[in-house]
Design a protein around this motif. Structure first.
Motif, PDB file in Angstrom:
ATOM      1  N   SER A   1      16.415 -25.548   2.644  1.00 49.16           N
ATOM      2  CA  SER A   1      15.227 -24.742   2.967  1.00 49.16           C
ATOM      3  C   SER A   1      15.468 -23.320   2.494  1.00 49.16           C
ATOM      4  CB  SER A   1      14.957 -24.752   4.474  1.00 49.16           C
ATOM      5  OG  SER A   1      14.608 -26.047   4.920  1.00 49.16           O
ATOM      6  N   LYS A   2      14.442 -22.749   1.872  1.00 48.55           N
ATOM      7  CA  LYS A   2      14.558 -21.363   1.391  1.00 48.55           C
ATOM      8  C   LYS A   2      13.265 -20.630   1.707  1.00 48.55           C
ATOM      9  CE  LYS A   2      16.602 -20.347  -2.570  1.00 48.55           C
ATOM     10  NZ  LYS A   2      16.848 -20.070  -4.004  1.00 48.55           N
ATOM     11  N   VAL A   3      13.397 -19.440   2.309  1.00 46.53           N
ATOM     12  CA  VAL A   3      12.226 -18.659   2.678  1.00 46.53           C
ATOM     13  C   VAL A   3      12.408 -17.205   2.271  1.00 46.53           C
ATOM     14  CG1 VAL A   3      11.685 -20.142   4.646  1.00 46.53           C
ATOM     15  CG2 VAL A   3      13.083 -18.111   5.000  1.00 46.53           C
ATOM     16  N   LEU A   4      11.284 -16.540   2.061  1.00 46.93           N
ATOM     17  CA  LEU A   4      11.256 -15.094   1.886  1.00 46.93           C
ATOM     18  C   LEU A   4      10.593 -14.487   3.112  1.00 46.93           C
ATOM     19  CD1 LEU A   4      10.030 -14.854  -1.819  1.00 46.93           C
ATOM     20  CD2 LEU A   4      12.354 -14.403  -0.999  1.00 46.93           C
ATOM     21  N   ILE A   5      11.177 -13.401   3.634  1.00 48.72           N
ATOM     22  CA  ILE A   5      10.569 -12.690   4.765  1.00 48.72           C
ATOM     23  C   ILE A   5      10.399 -11.229   4.374  1.00 48.72           C
ATOM     24  CG2 ILE A   5      10.753 -12.039   7.187  1.00 48.72           C
ATOM     25  CD1 ILE A   5      12.367 -14.532   7.690  1.00 48.72           C
ATOM     26  N   TYR A   6       9.163 -10.744   4.512  1.00 48.81           N
ATOM     27  CA  TYR A   6       8.802  -9.372   4.195  1.00 48.81           C
ATOM     28  C   TYR A   6       8.356  -8.678   5.478  1.00 48.81           C
ATOM     29  CZ  TYR A   6       8.060 -11.246  -0.622  1.00 48.81           C
ATOM     30  OH  TYR A   6       8.182 -11.856  -1.841  1.00 48.81           O
ATOM     31  N   SER A   7       8.739  -7.402   5.663  1.00 53.22           N
ATOM     32  CA  SER A   7       8.262  -6.658   6.832  1.00 53.22           C
ATOM     33  C   SER A   7       8.114  -5.187   6.491  1.00 53.22           C
ATOM     34  CB  SER A   7       9.214  -6.833   8.016  1.00 53.22           C
ATOM     35  OG  SER A   7      10.338  -5.972   7.926  1.00 53.22           O
ATOM     36  N   GLY A   8       7.161  -4.525   7.161  1.00 48.51           N
ATOM     37  CA  GLY A   8       6.950  -3.104   6.943  1.00 48.51           C
ATOM     38  C   GLY A   8       6.088  -2.500   8.034  1.00 48.51           C
ATOM     39  N   THR A   9       6.122  -1.176   8.154  1.00 51.94           N
ATOM     40  CA  THR A   9       5.340  -0.473   9.171  1.00 51.94           C
ATOM     41  C   THR A   9       3.893  -0.316   8.717  1.00 51.94           C
ATOM     42  OG1 THR A   9       7.302   0.774   9.812  1.00 51.94           O
ATOM     43  CG2 THR A   9       5.180   1.661  10.513  1.00 51.94           C
ATOM     44  N   PRO A  10       2.922  -0.728   9.532  1.00 54.59           N
ATOM     45  CA  PRO A  10       1.521  -0.548   9.146  1.00 54.59           C
ATOM     46  C   PRO A  10       1.181   0.919   8.880  1.00 54.59           C
ATOM     47  CG  PRO A  10       1.688  -2.040  11.027  1.00 54.59           C
ATOM     48  CD  PRO A  10       3.059  -1.467  10.807  1.00 54.59           C
ATOM     49  N   ILE A  11       0.338   1.152   7.863  1.00 55.35           N
ATOM     50  CA  ILE A  11      -0.065   2.506   7.481  1.00 55.35           C
ATOM     51  C   ILE A  11      -1.317   2.941   8.242  1.00 55.35           C
ATOM     52  CG2 ILE A  11      -0.874   3.910   5.519  1.00 55.35           C
ATOM     53  CD1 ILE A  11       0.995   2.136   3.761  1.00 55.35           C
ATOM     54  N   LYS A  12      -2.186   1.977   8.549  1.00 57.49           N
ATOM     55  CA  LYS A  12      -3.386   2.220   9.371  1.00 57.49           C
ATOM     56  C   LYS A  12      -4.348   3.204   8.715  1.00 57.49           C
ATOM     57  CE  LYS A  12      -1.010   1.136  13.679  1.00 57.49           C
ATOM     58  NZ  LYS A  12      -0.570   1.585  15.008  1.00 57.49           N
ATOM     59  N   GLU A  13      -4.631   2.963   7.446  1.00 57.91           N
ATOM     60  CA  GLU A  13      -5.656   3.742   6.740  1.00 57.91           C
ATOM     61  C   GLU A  13      -6.636   2.769   6.091  1.00 57.91           C
ATOM     62  OE1 GLU A  13      -2.905   7.595   5.395  1.00 57.91           O
ATOM     63  OE2 GLU A  13      -3.633   6.208   3.866  1.00 57.91           O
TER      64      GLU A  13
ATOM     65  N   ASN B   1       0.822  -1.213   0.000  1.00 59.16           N
ATOM     66  CA  ASN B   1       0.000   0.000   0.000  1.00 59.16           C
ATOM     67  C   ASN B   1       0.858   1.267   0.000  1.00 59.16           C
ATOM     68  OD1 ASN B   1      -2.355   1.520   0.068  1.00 59.16           O
ATOM     69  ND2 ASN B   1      -2.542   1.439   2.288  1.00 59.16           N
ATOM     70  N   LEU B   2       0.269   2.340  -0.480  1.00 63.76           N
ATOM     71  CA  LEU B   2       0.826   3.688  -0.351  1.00 63.76           C
ATOM     72  C   LEU B   2      -0.081   4.487   0.582  1.00 63.76           C
ATOM     73  CD1 LEU B   2       1.661   4.639  -4.060  1.00 63.76           C
ATOM     74  CD2 LEU B   2       3.316   4.608  -2.188  1.00 63.76           C
ATOM     75  N   PRO B   3       0.488   5.299   1.473  1.00 68.20           N
ATOM     76  CA  PRO B   3      -0.365   6.189   2.274  1.00 68.20           C
ATOM     77  C   PRO B   3      -1.138   7.135   1.358  1.00 68.20           C
ATOM     78  CG  PRO B   3       1.909   6.206   3.074  1.00 68.20           C
ATOM     79  CD  PRO B   3       1.914   5.485   1.763  1.00 68.20           C
ATOM     80  N   LYS B   4      -2.284   7.584   1.841  1.00 63.17           N
ATOM     81  CA  LYS B   4      -3.123   8.515   1.070  1.00 63.17           C
ATOM     82  C   LYS B   4      -2.307   9.693   0.537  1.00 63.17           C
ATOM     83  CE  LYS B   4      -7.367  11.260   1.484  1.00 63.17           C
ATOM     84  NZ  LYS B   4      -8.076  10.627   0.352  1.00 63.17           N
ATOM     85  N   SER B   5      -1.375  10.184   1.345  1.00 63.95           N
ATOM     86  CA  SER B   5      -0.580  11.358   0.963  1.00 63.95           C
ATOM     87  C   SER B   5       0.403  11.076  -0.166  1.00 63.95           C
ATOM     88  CB  SER B   5       0.202  11.881   2.174  1.00 63.95           C
ATOM     89  OG  SER B   5       1.110  10.883   2.631  1.00 63.95           O
ATOM     90  N   GLN B   6       0.616   9.783  -0.495  1.00 59.93           N
ATOM     91  CA  GLN B   6       1.606   9.442  -1.526  1.00 59.93           C
ATOM     92  C   GLN B   6       1.013   8.661  -2.701  1.00 59.93           C
ATOM     93  OE1 GLN B   6       4.405   7.795   1.516  1.00 59.93           O
ATOM     94  NE2 GLN B   6       5.906   9.092   0.506  1.00 59.93           N
ATOM     95  N   LYS B   7      -0.317   8.615  -2.774  1.00 63.33           N
ATOM     96  CA  LYS B   7      -0.942   7.858  -3.864  1.00 63.33           C
ATOM     97  C   LYS B   7      -0.805   8.554  -5.216  1.00 63.33           C
ATOM     98  CE  LYS B   7      -4.121   4.926  -1.252  1.00 63.33           C
ATOM     99  NZ  LYS B   7      -3.389   3.674  -1.496  1.00 63.33           N
ATOM    100  N   ASN B   8      -0.462   9.838  -5.199  1.00 62.78           N
ATOM    101  CA  ASN B   8      -0.278  10.569  -6.457  1.00 62.78           C
ATOM    102  C   ASN B   8       1.190  10.795  -6.801  1.00 62.78           C
ATOM    103  OD1 ASN B   8      -2.994  10.870  -7.240  1.00 62.78           O
ATOM    104  ND2 ASN B   8      -3.259  12.518  -5.744  1.00 62.78           N
ATOM    105  N   THR B   9       2.082   9.989  -6.229  1.00 61.66           N
ATOM    106  CA  THR B   9       3.505  10.137  -6.523  1.00 61.66           C
ATOM    107  C   THR B   9       3.830   9.668  -7.937  1.00 61.66           C
ATOM    108  OG1 THR B   9       3.797   8.044  -5.335  1.00 61.66           O
ATOM    109  CG2 THR B   9       4.387  10.047  -4.153  1.00 61.66           C
ATOM    110  N   GLU B  10       5.023   9.997  -8.381  1.00 61.75           N
ATOM    111  CA  GLU B  10       5.480   9.657  -9.730  1.00 61.75           C
ATOM    112  C   GLU B  10       5.637   8.138  -9.878  1.00 61.75           C
ATOM    113  OE1 GLU B  10       9.457  10.420 -12.516  1.00 61.75           O
ATOM    114  OE2 GLU B  10       9.239  11.413 -10.572  1.00 61.75           O
TER     115      GLU B  10
END
Length: 290
Positions: free
Chosen positions: A245-257, A123-132
């Motif tokens: 064994s091979k794994v992918l791990i993804y992490s990020g800060t919740p946007i909460k919108e 996701n993109l925060p509302k403030s960045q949905k119109n970025t390039e």
């Protein structure tokens, strides 16, 4: 004592195995690693699809309001965008796209290949949905590798194991590919406030303090310290029970919108979705990607 001594210990919050279905040619098979209806649990991630497909499945199409992170498992993937970008990604390569306000591109299998990919919507925060709109290819050999006893971690995005991945996403995330031999253990460190999930590409692992077992096609969401310190790390223990064994791990800060994922767009309201469709049909996304 160091802060690391008190690091938040990650565990498995929920886990499941991907269910696959055959789909009409030129697509072949699809599975939802992260099903979109559970996006609130995955925030800032919206969905992740695993696809096997032939050329013609994902020809010219638009996007707005989010980012994609595409990992190539097998076959070759040709990226084409309407700004003149064109490249071929091979197994182990990653493509990042910020759709921003108006992306128009195609993701095609090359020649007679069957492309096998994982595509994450971020996701993109509302403030960045119109970025390039931007694209970035991260080739496997350009992602730094840190070796440990019994395996290695390849870092595509974020700071992990003392190195920084080359992905430059609008919303910062970590993305690591970890390979372990049988009996090997690795402690994966990511910010304690990050929401995170793991996907098993191959093998058999015990995950977290409680040693939840996951095999190939297994997915797990992880506990995190929502009110913690963004600068403090957390530890996730991985132990391999398989020679590879091979794994992918993804992490990020919740946007909460609140968001509305609809068709090829992810916006904050249904009115914004309708506007995106109008803008596409009125030519505001530019010419086709061919």
């Amino acid at each position: 004592m160091t802060n690391e001594h008190f690091a938040f210990q990650r565990n498995v919050k929920d886990h499941w195995y991907v269910q696959y279905e055959e789909v009409g040619f030129p697509s072949i098979q699809k599975g939802w690693v992260l099903p979109v209806e559970r996006w609130k649990e995955f925030d800032p991630f919206v969905l992740m699809a695993e696809d096997w497909f032939k050329r013609g499945t994902f020809s010219d199409h638009p996007h707005r309001g989010f980012q994609t992170v595409t990992y190539v498992i097998d076959g070759r993937l040709e990226h084409i965008d309407n700004a003149g970008g064109r490249d071929i990604l091979e197994p182990g390569d990653v493509q990042y796209m910020n759709a921003g306000w108006a992306a128009r591109h195609a993701e095609e299998a090359v020649e007679n290949d069957i492309a096998h990919t994982l595509q994450l919507w971020l996701n993109l925060p509302k403030s960045q949905k119109n970025t390039e709109t931007t694209y970035q290819n991260i080739y496997q050999e350009d992602a730094p590798v840190v070796r440990f006893d019994g395996g290695f971690v390849r870092v595509f995005s974020g700071e992990v194991a003392g190195v920084k991945g080359p992905m430059d996403s609008v919303v910062p995330i970590t993305l690591s590919e970890i390979t372990l031999t049988e009996g090997a253990t690795f402690i994966h460190n990511i910010p304690e406030t990050h929401n995170a999930f793991i996907y098993v590409l191959s093998g058999d692992l015990d995950i977290g303090v409680e040693k939840v077992n996951l095999k190939k096609h297994g997915v797990a969401t992880l506990t995190y310290n929502e009110g913690g310190d963004t600068k403090r790390g957390s530890e996730l223990v991985l132990k391999s029970n398989h020679r590879r064994s091979k794994v992918l791990i993804y992490s990020g800060t919740p946007i909460k919108e609140e968001i509305v994922p609809y068709g090829p767009f992810v916006m904050n309201t249904m009115d914004e979705i309708r506007q995106a469709f109008r803008d596409f049909h009125n030519g505001k996304f530019g010419p086709p990607a061919v």
